[in-house]
Design a protein around this motif. Structure first.
Motif, PDB file in Angstrom:
ATOM      1  N   ARG A 262      39.399  43.983  48.547  1.00  0.00           N
ATOM      2  CA  ARG A 262      40.738  43.965  48.777  1.00  0.00           C
ATOM      3  C   ARG A 262      41.985  43.511  47.921  1.00  0.00           C
ATOM      4  O   ARG A 262      43.066  43.960  47.908  1.00  0.00           O
ATOM      5  CB  ARG A 262      40.958  43.186  50.314  1.00  0.00           C
ATOM      6  N   THR A 263      41.487  42.222  47.511  1.00  0.00           N
ATOM      7  CA  THR A 263      42.431  41.558  46.492  1.00  0.00           C
ATOM      8  C   THR A 263      42.653  42.416  45.092  1.00  0.00           C
ATOM      9  O   THR A 263      43.630  42.497  44.562  1.00  0.00           O
ATOM     10  CB  THR A 263      41.897  40.393  46.107  1.00  0.00           C
ATOM     11  N   PHE A 264      41.487  43.238  44.809  1.00  0.00           N
ATOM     12  CA  PHE A 264      41.561  44.018  43.614  1.00  0.00           C
ATOM     13  C   PHE A 264      42.428  45.248  43.748  1.00  0.00           C
ATOM     14  O   PHE A 264      43.122  45.660  43.091  1.00  0.00           O
ATOM     15  CB  PHE A 264      40.069  44.537  43.336  1.00  0.00           C
ATOM     16  N   ARG A 265      42.615  45.844  44.928  1.00  0.00           N
ATOM     17  CA  ARG A 265      43.345  47.042  45.131  1.00  0.00           C
ATOM     18  C   ARG A 265      44.843  46.402  45.338  1.00  0.00           C
ATOM     19  O   ARG A 265      45.613  47.416  44.910  1.00  0.00           O
ATOM     20  CB  ARG A 265      42.993  47.476  46.729  1.00  0.00           C
ATOM     21  N   LEU A 266      45.226  45.151  45.593  1.00  0.00           N
ATOM     22  CA  LEU A 266      46.468  44.847  45.674  1.00  0.00           C
ATOM     23  C   LEU A 266      47.042  44.483  44.220  1.00  0.00           C
ATOM     24  O   LEU A 266      48.139  45.130  43.875  1.00  0.00           O
ATOM     25  CB  LEU A 266      46.535  43.510  46.477  1.00  0.00           C
ATOM     26  N   MET A 267      46.073  44.055  43.427  1.00  0.00           N
ATOM     27  CA  MET A 267      46.200  43.844  41.807  1.00  0.00           C
ATOM     28  C   MET A 267      46.518  45.169  41.241  1.00  0.00           C
ATOM     29  O   MET A 267      47.406  45.134  40.396  1.00  0.00           O
ATOM     30  CB  MET A 267      45.180  42.937  41.462  1.00  0.00           C
ATOM     31  N   GLN A 268      45.627  46.211  41.619  1.00  0.00           N
ATOM     32  CA  GLN A 268      45.823  47.327  40.834  1.00  0.00           C
ATOM     33  C   GLN A 268      47.309  47.985  41.322  1.00  0.00           C
ATOM     34  O   GLN A 268      48.150  48.529  40.379  1.00  0.00           O
ATOM     35  CB  GLN A 268      45.032  48.343  41.464  1.00  0.00           C
ATOM     36  N   ARG A 269      47.836  48.012  42.574  1.00  0.00           N
ATOM     37  CA  ARG A 269      48.861  48.168  42.734  1.00  0.00           C
ATOM     38  C   ARG A 269      50.342  47.478  42.215  1.00  0.00           C
ATOM     39  O   ARG A 269      51.032  48.267  41.706  1.00  0.00           O
ATOM     40  CB  ARG A 269      49.373  48.192  44.434  1.00  0.00           C
ATOM     41  N   TRP A 270      50.063  46.131  42.173  1.00  0.00           N
ATOM     42  CA  TRP A 270      51.246  45.489  41.467  1.00  0.00           C
ATOM     43  C   TRP A 270      51.125  45.875  40.070  1.00  0.00           C
ATOM     44  O   TRP A 270      52.125  45.698  39.313  1.00  0.00           O
ATOM     45  CB  TRP A 270      50.697  43.946  41.633  1.00  0.00           C
ATOM     46  N   ASP A 271      50.028  46.122  39.368  1.00  0.00           N
ATOM     47  CA  ASP A 271      49.984  46.086  37.924  1.00  0.00           C
ATOM     48  C   ASP A 271      50.515  47.920  37.774  1.00  0.00           C
ATOM     49  O   ASP A 271      51.226  47.727  36.795  1.00  0.00           O
ATOM     50  CB  ASP A 271      48.410  46.219  37.482  1.00  0.00           C
ATOM     51  N   LYS A 272      50.237  48.641  38.509  1.00  0.00           N
ATOM     52  CA  LYS A 272      50.783  49.789  38.516  1.00  0.00           C
ATOM     53  C   LYS A 272      52.389  49.819  38.573  1.00  0.00           C
ATOM     54  O   LYS A 272      53.227  50.708  37.962  1.00  0.00           O
ATOM     55  CB  LYS A 272      50.186  50.845  39.396  1.00  0.00           C
ATOM     56  N   GLU A 273      52.828  48.893  39.272  1.00  0.00           N
ATOM     57  CA  GLU A 273      54.311  48.752  39.658  1.00  0.00           C
ATOM     58  C   GLU A 273      54.953  47.858  38.605  1.00  0.00           C
ATOM     59  O   GLU A 273      56.070  47.563  38.511  1.00  0.00           O
ATOM     60  CB  GLU A 273      54.377  48.166  41.164  1.00  0.00           C
ATOM     61  N   GLY A 274      54.237  47.406  37.704  1.00  0.00           N
ATOM     62  CA  GLY A 274      54.467  46.376  36.652  1.00  0.00           C
ATOM     63  C   GLY A 274      54.912  44.987  37.131  1.00  0.00           C
ATOM     64  O   GLY A 274      55.893  44.356  36.571  1.00  0.00           O
ATOM     65  N   ARG A 275      54.151  44.495  38.196  1.00  0.00           N
ATOM     66  CA  ARG A 275      54.541  43.387  39.107  1.00  0.00           C
ATOM     67  C   ARG A 275      53.579  42.244  38.670  1.00  0.00           C
ATOM     68  O   ARG A 275      53.852  41.198  39.131  1.00  0.00           O
ATOM     69  CB  ARG A 275      54.701  43.441  40.507  1.00  0.00           C
ATOM     70  N   LEU A 276      52.724  42.451  37.805  1.00  0.00           N
ATOM     71  CA  LEU A 276      51.711  41.102  37.458  1.00  0.00           C
ATOM     72  C   LEU A 276      52.412  40.533  36.385  1.00  0.00           C
ATOM     73  O   LEU A 276      52.470  40.925  35.366  1.00  0.00           O
ATOM     74  CB  LEU A 276      50.347  41.798  37.099  1.00  0.00           C
ATOM     75  N   PRO A 277      52.589  39.113  36.717  1.00  0.00           N
ATOM     76  CA  PRO A 277      53.393  38.428  35.707  1.00  0.00           C
ATOM     77  C   PRO A 277      52.324  37.811  34.532  1.00  0.00           C
ATOM     78  O   PRO A 277      52.754  37.352  33.416  1.00  0.00           O
ATOM     79  CB  PRO A 277      54.054  37.354  36.184  1.00  0.00           C
ATOM     80  N   LEU A 278      50.850  37.817  34.771  1.00  0.00           N
ATOM     81  CA  LEU A 278      50.108  37.303  34.105  1.00  0.00           C
ATOM     82  C   LEU A 278      48.963  38.331  33.805  1.00  0.00           C
ATOM     83  O   LEU A 278      48.658  39.424  34.561  1.00  0.00           O
ATOM     84  CB  LEU A 278      49.186  36.277  34.785  1.00  0.00           C
ATOM     85  N   ARG A 279      48.077  38.366  32.823  1.00  0.00           N
ATOM     86  CA  ARG A 279      46.906  39.094  32.604  1.00  0.00           C
ATOM     87  C   ARG A 279      45.902  38.645  33.444  1.00  0.00           C
ATOM     88  O   ARG A 279      45.677  37.355  33.480  1.00  0.00           O
ATOM     89  CB  ARG A 279      46.658  39.219  31.075  1.00  0.00           C
ATOM     90  N   VAL A 280      45.121  39.612  34.356  1.00  0.00           N
ATOM     91  CA  VAL A 280      44.175  39.011  35.036  1.00  0.00           C
ATOM     92  C   VAL A 280      42.849  39.958  34.512  1.00  0.00           C
ATOM     93  O   VAL A 280      42.814  41.252  34.697  1.00  0.00           O
ATOM     94  CB  VAL A 280      44.420  39.535  36.595  1.00  0.00           C
ATOM     95  N   TYR A 281      41.644  39.312  34.163  1.00  0.00           N
ATOM     96  CA  TYR A 281      40.626  39.895  34.011  1.00  0.00           C
ATOM     97  C   TYR A 281      39.524  39.612  34.871  1.00  0.00           C
ATOM     98  O   TYR A 281      39.197  38.450  35.257  1.00  0.00           O
ATOM     99  CB  TYR A 281      39.857  39.062  32.495  1.00  0.00           C
ATOM    100  N   VAL A 282      39.153  40.756  35.698  1.00  0.00           N
ATOM    101  CA  VAL A 282      38.369  40.554  36.891  1.00  0.00           C
ATOM    102  C   VAL A 282      37.018  40.652  36.679  1.00  0.00           C
ATOM    103  O   VAL A 282      36.400  41.405  35.960  1.00  0.00           O
ATOM    104  CB  VAL A 282      38.832  41.758  37.940  1.00  0.00           C
ATOM    105  N   MET A 283      36.264  39.572  37.403  1.00  0.00           N
ATOM    106  CA  MET A 283      34.907  39.649  37.678  1.00  0.00           C
ATOM    107  C   MET A 283      34.703  40.163  39.011  1.00  0.00           C
ATOM    108  O   MET A 283      35.051  39.505  39.856  1.00  0.00           O
ATOM    109  CB  MET A 283      34.192  38.323  37.441  1.00  0.00           C
ATOM    110  N   ALA A 284      34.170  41.455  39.107  1.00  0.00           N
ATOM    111  CA  ALA A 284      34.063  42.108  40.604  1.00  0.00           C
ATOM    112  C   ALA A 284      33.008  41.055  41.417  1.00  0.00           C
ATOM    113  O   ALA A 284      32.309  40.472  40.859  1.00  0.00           O
ATOM    114  CB  ALA A 284      33.583  43.413  40.359  1.00  0.00           C
TER     115      ALA A 284
END
Length: 561
Positions: A262-284
């Motif tokens: 659920r969090t990853f999907r939100l991060m994907q949306r924010w990244d696509k919209e240019g709204r992530l202020p930091l780099r996030v390296y995800v461990m699933a």
């Protein structure tokens, strides 16, 4: 840290209702065609060719030039924007190589129980819980640690029942490996005297066999299964607050250790919209049911979001005696800790994710867990041909001396958290005794063996304030400077080695050493301006230092000005 101001302070304060922040915080980018020059007393590049400078220029999210003030200004052109940082020291972008953004956001929203000195103080905070601490009709909180209380023993349901007999309450221990609940929470989870301990978990019981209200490791899942999920508004608000907090303390990147889908999907949306202020390296999250989707979809690369690793958890934590040990606990001779996955199930998951191209990162705290992780990773990396994926041991907290040597030869990453040592030092040796403690929190020994160290905090277990991690790595002391020469001081690191753990080492652990971790032309413009030099300043100055500016991909995501 004191005196820090955030670009997004309203989100950080979290004083409004849980739905008040609907979007991720936005960075303040400079024009992609313009050049900005940052001038400071010192620019510490960690680049061997030019380790020290006075200025750097940035354009289109990349470092354009590094050098003296005059050199950089001359090359930037007359129309360049100039930012004078005064007496600040600029360092490469700081990375937390092991944190939990959703957990940090929930911690900021719930009843905050860190540093409580007594059970009564916990109960007082619960009684005055903020409105954001409600999840459905449940009251949530985190951060208590019985080791900080005079009696040192686990609390129980009775204390919570006396305050809130009809409201379900779930309070997570500081390490995230135990849950303190009341009678109503037990009732809703249908946990009774007859409920068996689940595999990899413990339901603590009184002399009559009744549940005391403390659930350890996999037993926590019995309550989490009936705890309402946060609403979408709560979820977004909490993550926005967590990201803002990270930018405020000087983090330009976070390795999220076990992100749910659920969090990853939100991060994907924010990244696509240019709204992530930091780099996030995800461990699933490879522990729960989400792993099937992650396996099916495979790794992902966005603009600021990368999914390339999987997080597995093999044992519990030392503080709640869930860490898996070869020999019994020194202070509980009948107990050796818990394996959260059977060795067979762990190996099957390791194999599946390696074959899918994932870097495997495994939580291992006890010496038995670390031995099992090393043996399994070595065997499966060879079988799948994935040694190049830099598999990671998260925490690598207590190791037999022979496993320290084996770790150094393996090519794996030791992802460690310096503040764990300074938080645990009052009681860690009581848990494992004087012999096993020699291989605990052993940064210097691991480094000497040739292991790559990547440093983080494990927030919200510890605070995300990276300057505290730099201080702990250099001193192995608490904020009062105790013990006098540091706890097992032979494991201390130099100022530059500590900084490398949060920069170069963390970048390499995420396959980003050619883009980040140092400041040199062509690399990503990720950097932080600090009020003190983290390498040469007396380490105690780190405790009150200020993050002046945080820049990610050339965008100023936090400014104290």
């Amino acid at each position: 840290m004191h005196g820090m101001k955030s670009l997004l302070g309203a989100v950080l304060l979290f004083a409004c209702s849980a739905g008040c922040a609907r979007h991720a915080p936005e960075a303040q980018p400079t024009s992609s065609s313009s050049t900005t020059v940052y001038v400071a007393r010192r620019v510490r590049t960690l680049d061997a060719e030019r380790p020290m400078a006075e200025a750097l220029s940035v354009r289109a999210g990349k470092v354009l030039a590094v050098g003296t003030r005059d050199e950089v200004l001359a090359s930037a052109g007359a129309d360049a924007r100039v930012v004078d940082l005064g007496e600040a020291t600029v360092v490469p972008g700081l990375t937390d190589a092991h944190g939990h953004l959703a957990g940090l956001g929930a911690g900021l929203a719930g009843v905050q129980l860190e540093s409580t000195a007594t059970r009564d103080e916990v109960l007082s905070r619960v009684a005055s819980a903020p409105a954001t601490a409600w999840q459905g009709d449940w009251l949530i909180g985190r951060g208590w640690d019985q080791n900080d209380w005079p009696e040192k023993s686990f609390p129980g349901r009775a204390e919570l029942d006396a305050k809130l007999p009809k409201t379900p309450v779930a309070l997570e221990r500081v390490d995230g490996h135990a849950l303190w609940v009341n009678g109503e929470a037990l009732r809703r989870a249908k946990i009774t005297k007859d409920t068996p301990d689940p595999a990899g978990g413990r339901i603590l019981r009184d002399a009559n066999g009744e549940p005391t209200g403390i659930l350890v490791d996999n037993a926590m899942d019995l309550v989490n299964a009936v705890l309402p999920s946060p609403t979408e508004a709560q979820h977004e608000a909490r993550l926005a607050a967590a990201l803002a907090r990270c930018a405020q303390v000087g983090l330009t990147s976070v390795h999220d250790a076990g992100m749910d889908l659920r969090t990853f999907r939100l991060m994907q949306r924010w990244d696509k919209e240019g709204r992530l202020p930091l780099r996030v390296y995800v461990m699933a999250d490879g522990q729960g049911a989400d792993r099937e989707t992650y396996l099916r979809e495979g790794p992902f690369q966005g603009r600021m979001l990368t999914l390339r690793a999987v997080k597995l958890s093999l044992d519990g934590a030392l503080g709640s005696r869930g860490a898996a040990l070869h020999a019994p606990y020194s202070d509980e001779p009948s107990h050796r800790g818990l394996l959260l996955l059977s060795p067979e199930e762990y190996e099957a998951r390791v194999k599946a994710f390696m074959e899918r191209g994932f870097q495997v990162a495994t939580h291992a705290i006890g010496d038995r867990a670390n031995t099992l992780v090393l043996e399994t990773l070595l065997r499966q990396a060879e079988a799948t041909g994935t040694r190049h994926l830099r598999h990671r041991v998260e925490h690598a907290q207590i190791l037999r001396l022979e496993d320290i040597v084996r770790m150094g030869k393996s090519g794996f990453v030791a992802s460690m958290q310096p503040t764990h040592a300074t938080s645990d030092m009052p009681w860690a040796e009581t848990r494992v005794g004087p012999e096993r403690i020699q291989g605990a929190y052993a940064w210097r020994e691991l480094k000497k063996a040739g292991t790559l160290l990547a440093f983080g905090s494990d927030f919200p277990v510890e605070r995300p304030d990276v300057l505290l991690g730099l201080y702990a790595a250099r001193t192995r002391q608490d904020a009062e400077g105790q013990p006098l020469n540091g706890w097992y001081p032979m494991q201390r690191l130099s100022g530059e080695e500590a900084l490398e753990g949060f920069t170069v080492g963390a970048a390499q652990a995420a396959f980003a050493e050619n883009e980040r971790g140092r400041l040199k032309p062509g690399m990503d413009a990720d950097f932080v301006a600090l009020s003190v030099d983290p390498v040469e300043a007396p380490p105690e100055q780190l405790l009150t230092a200020e993050v002046k500016l945080t820049v990610v991909a050339g965008a100023e995501v936090h400014s104290a000005r």
